[in-house]
Design an enzyme around this catalytic site. Sequence first.
Site, PDB file in Angstrom:
ATOM      1  N   HIS A 100      10.730  78.740  20.415  1.00 17.56           N
ATOM      2  CA  HIS A 100      11.186  79.539  19.092  1.00 17.56           C
ATOM      3  C   HIS A 100      12.654  78.137  18.696  1.00 17.56           C
ATOM      4  O   HIS A 100      13.131  78.505  17.936  1.00 17.56           O
ATOM      5  CB  HIS A 100      11.848  80.264  19.157  1.00 17.56           C
ATOM      6  CG  HIS A 100      11.052  81.379  18.311  1.00 17.56           C
ATOM      7  ND1 HIS A 100      10.260  81.364  17.754  1.00 17.56           N
ATOM      8  CD2 HIS A 100      10.490  82.258  19.726  1.00 17.56           C
ATOM      9  CE1 HIS A 100       8.987  82.183  17.878  1.00 17.56           C
ATOM     10  NE2 HIS A 100       9.757  82.911  18.361  1.00 17.56           N
ATOM     11  N   GLU A 152      17.109  82.325  22.370  1.00 12.85           N
ATOM     12  CA  GLU A 152      15.923  81.285  21.875  1.00 12.85           C
ATOM     13  C   GLU A 152      16.208  82.241  19.886  1.00 12.85           C
ATOM     14  O   GLU A 152      15.133  82.013  18.897  1.00 12.85           O
ATOM     15  CB  GLU A 152      15.100  80.662  22.115  1.00 12.85           C
ATOM     16  CG  GLU A 152      13.824  82.263  22.712  1.00 12.85           C
ATOM     17  CD  GLU A 152      12.448  82.371  22.839  1.00 12.85           C
ATOM     18  OE1 GLU A 152      12.130  80.796  22.043  1.00 12.85           O
ATOM     19  OE2 GLU A 152      11.710  82.808  22.601  1.00 12.85           O
ATOM     20  N   ASP A 179      16.048  86.997  26.144  1.00 12.92           N
ATOM     21  CA  ASP A 179      15.943  86.368  25.271  1.00 12.92           C
ATOM     22  C   ASP A 179      16.810  87.493  24.254  1.00 12.92           C
ATOM     23  O   ASP A 179      16.581  88.878  23.876  1.00 12.92           O
ATOM     24  CB  ASP A 179      14.553  86.473  24.374  1.00 12.92           C
ATOM     25  CG  ASP A 179      13.459  85.522  25.400  1.00 12.92           C
ATOM     26  OD1 ASP A 179      13.829  85.574  26.356  1.00 12.92           O
ATOM     27  OD2 ASP A 179      12.821  84.937  24.488  1.00 12.92           O
ATOM     28  N   HIS A 194      10.263  79.711  30.598  1.00 17.42           N
ATOM     29  CA  HIS A 194       9.973  80.593  29.010  1.00 17.42           C
ATOM     30  C   HIS A 194       8.169  80.397  28.855  1.00 17.42           C
ATOM     31  O   HIS A 194       7.934  79.465  28.732  1.00 17.42           O
ATOM     32  CB  HIS A 194      10.426  79.408  28.219  1.00 17.42           C
ATOM     33  CG  HIS A 194      10.954  80.736  26.807  1.00 17.42           C
ATOM     34  ND1 HIS A 194      11.839  81.715  26.569  1.00 17.42           N
ATOM     35  CD2 HIS A 194       9.808  81.029  25.934  1.00 17.42           C
ATOM     36  CE1 HIS A 194      11.416  82.584  25.596  1.00 17.42           C
ATOM     37  NE2 HIS A 194      10.097  81.796  25.148  1.00 17.42           N
TER      38      HIS A 194
HETATM   39 FE   LIG Z   1      11.922  84.767  22.931  1.00 22.42          FE
HETATM   40 FE   LIG Z   2       9.331  83.170  23.564  1.00 19.53          FE
END
Ligand SMILES: [Fe+2]
Ligand SMILES: [Fe+2]
Lengths: 256, 256, 256, 256
Positions: C68, C39, C8, C150
């Site tokens: 997200h 994200e 991420d 995720h």
């Molecule tokens: Fe994240």
């Molecule tokens: Fe996340």
Amino acid sequence: MQILFIGDIVGRPGREAVAAFLPELQKEHKLDLVIANAENASGGRGLTKEVAYELYDYGIHFLTMGNHVWDQKEIIKFIDDETKLIRPANYPKGAPGKGYGFVIRNGIKTGIINLSGRIFLPPLENPFTMVNQIINMMAVETPVIIVDFHAEATSEKVALGWFLNGKVSAVLGTHTHIQTADARVLDQGTAYITDVGMTGPRDSVLGVKKEIIINNFLTQMPARFEVADGVNQLNAVVLQIDEKTGKTQRIIPIQK
Amino acid sequence: MQILFIGDIVGRPGREAVAAFLPELQKEHKLDLVIANAENASGGRGLTKEVAYELYDYGIHFLTMGNHVWDQKEIIKFIDDETKLIRPANYPKGAPGKGYGFVIRNGIKTGIINLSGRIFLPPLENPFTMVNQIINMMAVETPVIIVDFHAEATSEKVALGWFLNGKVSAVLGTHTHIQTADARVLDQGTAYITDVGMTGPRDSVLGVKKEIIINNFLTQMPARFEVADGVNQLNAVVLQIDEKTGKTQRIIPIQK
Amino acid sequence: MQILFIGDIVGRPGREAVAAFLPELQKEHKLDLVIANAENASGGRGLTKEVAYELYDYGIHFLTMGNHVWDQKEIIKFIDDETKLIRPANYPKGAPGKGYGFVIRNGIKTGIINLSGRIFLPPLENPFTMVNQIINMMAVETPVIIVDFHAEATSEKVALGWFLNGKVSAVLGTHTHIQTADARVLDQGTAYITDVGMTGPRDSVLGVKKEIIINNFLTQMPARFEVADGVNQLNAVVLQIDEKTGKTQRIIPIQK
Amino acid sequence: MQILFIGDIVGRPGREAVAAFLPELQKEHKLDLVIANAENASGGRGLTKEVAYELYDYGIHFLTMGNHVWDQKEIIKFIDDETKLIRPANYPKGAPGKGYGFVIRNGIKTGIINLSGRIFLPPLENPFTMVNQIINMMAVETPVIIVDFHAEATSEKVALGWFLNGKVSAVLGTHTHIQTADARVLDQGTAYITDVGMTGPRDSVLGVKKEIIINNFLTQMPARFEVADGVNQLNAVVLQIDEKTGKTQRIIPIQK
Ligand SMILES: [Fe+2]
Ligand SMILES: [Fe+2]
Ligand SMILES: [Fe+2]
Ligand SMILES: [Fe+2]
Ligand SMILES: [Fe+2]
Ligand SMILES: [Fe+2]
Ligand SMILES: [Fe+2]
Ligand SMILES: [Fe+2]
């Protein structure tokens, strides 16, 4: 004495329902005191100062809140100056505002406590242990104490009702926006209802346009909530209390 | 036609309430069909075969379940053989049992669907998309379709009511064990109530001894749930349906 | 073949970490393909088109997302036109974008799947049943398949790793922003790590200024999240895969 | 001084891993003190008295617990008599047992605190405010204080690490059963790791047979958890602490 407690007022339609129905409720029930939950009064989320004063103008004497208390950020600035507005008492020490307060109407002092549940809601302080301490302080001032328990799970709400049976005049649930059919006076003189219900647009999902929420359940995509329109409802309860003892004699559910 | 739907039957007291109140309800409402949610019928958790047949004996024609469906493990063995017992339809493919079924009473065929919500509950399949498919299949057989939506969040329940408005005869909520005061027929002929309520010991927390649950909230220690005793209540709704069109004409909340 | 998967990317600091460290990783590991979870790439929440193209410019060939994904609303408009950007495949049918895709680099075709967990996260479709169907389709095209799972709960992540053992080249966890120390190749040739970790400001709480988050835990008051500054880290894994069989020979955790 | 902290010991395989690996760790790291999280030590759930004493026999000097603390009910009876066994300190007042304790080894007194997170876990008291009070009491006795923070969410764990930076010798996360790759000494001398990991069967889902958990994710049917078998692992950290100041000089992650 006669107290009216109005369930979560949602947006402009909710305020209009108060303006429209409160005068006749005043007349019919000879109300000494009007309390309302205002956590959704501004656009469905939170409470601005302007809307708080609009609600006072309609004849509401005292406002309680819930999990949406901080949604309108300006409340952080003005809540400490308000004497007729409380937020859940079980926020940690140091949070803005107060969790309980008093109001005197027609010579009778009433204590009001706002609490938040913790099942499916943020981990505030334990409402069961905290409410006991608050009641002990308030009972010195008056036997008439009203609790707004803003909570999701019926188990937590029913349990608090039994827990406070005989210690307060009423435990009134808010937050789910649907009035429950279990209003009654428990055996020690405490009025109880799991949820008072919502004041605002009736043909909606908890006050929000139904198409938006249905689409959200179908797609799991984020949605921009909008307060619905159409027919307006007011959900409330009237409490008939012996102000000498604080015992409630009768609880009358109201749906307008 | 006249249908009685009884809310979550809790343990022996709940079964006794059915035995005590069903005969008079039969007489008063001339019932064609009696459906009940039985997810708590055996000791407050799940359903044994013996208890299922006890409930049939009392005059219940069809049973629905909920999140407690598998609490009595023997149900995994007998549910596939039962034609009058369903569990939430949105369990993944391959789960024991069926999620919908038909029952014929007095010459009228009724379709019954059981669904579970997903807010604050396990992630079963999407009830909104799934129910549409089931209704399409069932509508070929009969216009009279009853949905038991076993769910926690009022938003999810109200939204499903609107979503199925005009497509089924009734969307009846269960699971919270507290009857709501919002029973009505929506504008397309679908009866709706957020929760039918609970059938069992009244002075309890959702059927369980109140002292146990209060102590649990105070201490966060694990508790051994026991079904309460004392005064028994039955919570239900009566549906008056036009069996030609499947439209509901009237929904009457029942509290005994 | 050599694949780099970057965890991420959080905000501008995360993008700067990519720009700073990717050239030396390219050189050291002779990468054929670079994938990253994006994200949080735009201001810590979601992904704008401009930032997506900035990441492509740095040498990232393919982007995955997570819970997200819709935080920057413009993505709803551009995601359908993107061929190098996917979102969790288990959104309901009809959601914008795709949940899997292919990329060809140095003559080798790689399939990439993005999935979201459901424990402590929204109830998307079942990732376990859905991923099986996707793999069956993709396996016709290439044996090299990478899954970005995720998810929050370690149980769900570890279980999916074992479930896909031998069926894909790698199951790489994202979302918790902390790299785990369990990178290994399972016995059927599938590389596994519970979480690849986060790319962005190191002395933070998951990329956000630590003072803000600490205050949030102390007060339960809402907080306006801000991406932190200070020392930057890049968290990733390098996968060494036999492109003939899709089996992974080695997984190397990277922390810069 | 040298402290070994062993992550969640799961069932008999976990205890066997301790028996097998502790002697060589003793030799290699010249340990003054061995602490272990024992919340899963008896059959994967909770801790019996017999197993507690088995663990002491292997050379563990002090035991911490977590959300599974009450799973073996007999602990409610014996925990008050134990001086080397603590449970999360943020249980409400009146819960059995203690949340912190001291142990003296080789003339050095070490304070140990056990805390539970609240994100995705039951609403115990606020660990952030509570730990501050406990540290103030303990700091009078010794500068060497070890915190076992048993929590799910990485945000809560990382935040507590920063919050206690400079106030305790170490903040060691437990509960997720997967060791994280972020062990380091923060800038004020506090060692930190998000999760120490699990001690028990390696080819499992957090210690449980993987087939059971995979089936549970596929079917959403209840599962009877069984501790897995096969290769055993021990996850731990070694802390090298200056006992004069309580500052940690080095944290070494261990995987056997
Ligand atoms: Fe994240
Ligand atoms: Fe996340
Ligand atoms: Fe509300
Ligand atoms: Fe609320
Ligand atoms: Fe129930
Ligand atoms: Fe239920
Ligand atoms: Fe554990
Ligand atoms: Fe745990």
